[in-house]
Motif scaffolding. Structure first.
Motif, PDB file in Angstrom:
ATOM      1  N   LEU A  20     -23.485 -26.912 -11.396  1.00  0.00           N
ATOM      2  CA  LEU A  20     -22.114 -27.417 -11.349  1.00  0.00           C
ATOM      3  C   LEU A  20     -21.123 -26.280 -11.582  1.00  0.00           C
ATOM      4  N   ASN A  21     -20.009 -26.338 -10.872  1.00  0.00           N
ATOM      5  CA  ASN A  21     -19.006 -25.289 -11.013  1.00  0.00           C
ATOM      6  C   ASN A  21     -17.609 -25.881 -10.834  1.00  0.00           C
ATOM      7  N   LYS A  22     -16.597 -25.007 -10.779  1.00  0.00           N
ATOM      8  CA  LYS A  22     -15.211 -25.448 -10.650  1.00  0.00           C
ATOM      9  C   LYS A  22     -14.989 -26.248  -9.368  1.00  0.00           C
ATOM     10  N   ALA A  23     -15.671 -25.877  -8.309  1.00  0.00           N
ATOM     11  CA  ALA A  23     -15.504 -26.590  -7.040  1.00  0.00           C
ATOM     12  C   ALA A  23     -15.985 -28.033  -7.161  1.00  0.00           C
TER      13      ALA A  23
ATOM     14  N   ILE B 159      -6.336 -25.988  -2.512  1.00  0.00           N
ATOM     15  CA  ILE B 159      -6.957 -24.975  -3.377  1.00  0.00           C
ATOM     16  C   ILE B 159      -8.238 -24.436  -2.749  1.00  0.00           C
ATOM     17  N   PRO B 160      -9.239 -25.284  -2.462  1.00  0.00           N
ATOM     18  CA  PRO B 160     -10.435 -24.725  -1.820  1.00  0.00           C
ATOM     19  C   PRO B 160     -10.163 -24.299  -0.379  1.00  0.00           C
ATOM     20  N   GLY B 161      -9.237 -24.968   0.289  1.00  0.00           N
ATOM     21  CA  GLY B 161      -8.942 -24.600   1.673  1.00  0.00           C
ATOM     22  C   GLY B 161      -8.426 -23.183   1.782  1.00  0.00           C
ATOM     23  N   VAL B 162      -7.441 -22.857   0.967  1.00  0.00           N
ATOM     24  CA  VAL B 162      -6.876 -21.510   0.965  1.00  0.00           C
ATOM     25  C   VAL B 162      -7.911 -20.509   0.461  1.00  0.00           C
ATOM     26  N   THR B 163      -8.621 -20.870  -0.591  1.00  0.00           N
ATOM     27  CA  THR B 163      -9.613 -19.969  -1.169  1.00  0.00           C
ATOM     28  C   THR B 163     -10.712 -19.643  -0.167  1.00  0.00           C
ATOM     29  N   GLU B 164     -11.308 -20.662   0.411  1.00  0.00           N
ATOM     30  CA  GLU B 164     -12.415 -20.435   1.351  1.00  0.00           C
ATOM     31  C   GLU B 164     -11.951 -19.728   2.614  1.00  0.00           C
ATOM     32  N   THR B 165     -10.780 -20.089   3.103  1.00  0.00           N
ATOM     33  CA  THR B 165     -10.288 -19.463   4.333  1.00  0.00           C
ATOM     34  C   THR B 165     -10.008 -17.985   4.124  1.00  0.00           C
ATOM     35  N   PHE B 166      -9.231 -17.667   3.105  1.00  0.00           N
ATOM     36  CA  PHE B 166      -8.771 -16.296   2.962  1.00  0.00           C
ATOM     37  C   PHE B 166      -9.734 -15.384   2.203  1.00  0.00           C
ATOM     38  N   THR B 167     -10.854 -15.920   1.732  1.00  0.00           N
ATOM     39  CA  THR B 167     -11.909 -15.034   1.216  1.00  0.00           C
ATOM     40  C   THR B 167     -12.970 -14.809   2.293  1.00  0.00           C
ATOM     41  N   ARG B 168     -12.772 -15.390   3.486  1.00  0.00           N
ATOM     42  CA  ARG B 168     -13.691 -15.207   4.615  1.00  0.00           C
ATOM     43  C   ARG B 168     -13.024 -14.574   5.833  1.00  0.00           C
ATOM     44  N   ILE B 169     -11.704 -14.745   5.953  1.00  0.00           N
ATOM     45  CA  ILE B 169     -10.991 -14.320   7.164  1.00  0.00           C
ATOM     46  C   ILE B 169      -9.979 -13.240   6.812  1.00  0.00           C
TER      47      ILE B 169
ATOM     48  N   ASN C 219     -10.441 -10.806  -2.156  1.00  0.00           N
ATOM     49  CA  ASN C 219     -11.796 -10.394  -2.502  1.00  0.00           C
ATOM     50  C   ASN C 219     -12.679 -11.526  -2.998  1.00  0.00           C
ATOM     51  N   GLY C 220     -12.082 -12.569  -3.526  1.00  0.00           N
ATOM     52  CA  GLY C 220     -12.850 -13.693  -4.055  1.00  0.00           C
ATOM     53  C   GLY C 220     -11.914 -14.654  -4.758  1.00  0.00           C
ATOM     54  N   PRO C 221     -12.475 -15.745  -5.276  1.00  0.00           N
ATOM     55  CA  PRO C 221     -11.645 -16.778  -5.910  1.00  0.00           C
ATOM     56  C   PRO C 221     -10.827 -16.277  -7.105  1.00  0.00           C
ATOM     57  N   GLU C 222     -11.275 -15.227  -7.755  1.00  0.00           N
ATOM     58  CA  GLU C 222     -10.567 -14.720  -8.932  1.00  0.00           C
ATOM     59  C   GLU C 222      -9.575 -13.615  -8.592  1.00  0.00           C
ATOM     60  N   ASP C 223      -9.410 -13.287  -7.324  1.00  0.00           N
ATOM     61  CA  ASP C 223      -8.467 -12.247  -6.907  1.00  0.00           C
ATOM     62  C   ASP C 223      -7.073 -12.628  -7.407  1.00  0.00           C
ATOM     63  N   PRO C 224      -6.405 -11.733  -8.148  1.00  0.00           N
ATOM     64  CA  PRO C 224      -5.076 -12.048  -8.693  1.00  0.00           C
ATOM     65  C   PRO C 224      -4.055 -12.453  -7.631  1.00  0.00           C
ATOM     66  N   ALA C 225      -4.117 -11.844  -6.458  1.00  0.00           N
ATOM     67  CA  ALA C 225      -3.174 -12.208  -5.400  1.00  0.00           C
ATOM     68  C   ALA C 225      -3.422 -13.635  -4.910  1.00  0.00           C
TER      69      ALA C 225
END
Length: 170
Positions: free
Chosen positions: A62-65, A109-119, A127-133
């Motif tokens: 189990l995780n944040k997602a 939240i997951p949409g932006v995270t998954e999209t912009f950590t892959r594209i 760079n990942g979900p914890e990226d400050p930007a």
């Protein structure tokens, strides 16, 4: 970058339908509602998005997602009950559309995270979900959500349902 599984592709397609129908519905005077086509599409697609997400979260337990998916389902259920079970109630007039609007924000939240950590492939924006930007972007989306909710409350106040049989719905 790993390619998407069949379930991942289905999940992504359903989530895009949810987001598009959600933004169309939330722009209407009463917001997202089971009572209109875009609202029904949004609600069903959101349910399916959450359920398919549980099958693709493979980060070892189990995780944040997972937690975000459970919260989304709980808010969706509460909004649906308010929307369908007590439509003449004053609180339901606010709970249902604001609950659905909250689920729309939770989608982002997951949409932006998954999209912009892959594209773009090979050189993603973050760079990942914890990226400050990325965290700043999500914070900005939260600010936009709060402004949207305030505007929605104002609109809902203007469109209060008429009281029935002498019952006040202040």
């Amino acid at each position: 970058m790993a390619s998407l599984s069949t379930l991942g592709l289905i999940h992504t397609a359903i989530s895009v339908v949810a987001l598009v129908s959600g933004f169309i519905a939330v722009a209407k005077p009463r917001g997202i509602s089971w009572g209109d086509r875009e609202g029904r599409i949004y609600i069903i697609a959101t349910l399916l998005t959450c359920l398919t997400a549980f099958g693709i979260f493979q980060h070892g337990g189990l995780n944040k997602a997972h937690a975000l998916g459970v919260v989304t389902l709980l808010v969706l259920a509460g909004a649906y009950v308010a929307d369908r079970r007590v439509p003449s109630s004053a609180w339901a007039h606010y709970v249902a559309p604001l609950g659905y609007t909250t689920t729309l924000f939770l989608h982002l939240i997951p949409g932006v995270t998954e999209t912009f950590t892959r594209i773009p492939v090979g050189s993603p924006v973050f760079n990942g979900p914890e990226d400050p930007a990325l965290q700043q972007l999500i914070g900005g989306l939260f600010g936009a959500y709060l402004v949207g909710v305030a505007l929605q409350v104002r609109q809902l106040r203007r469109n209060k349902p008429v009281a029935k049989q002498g019952v006040s719905i202040a």
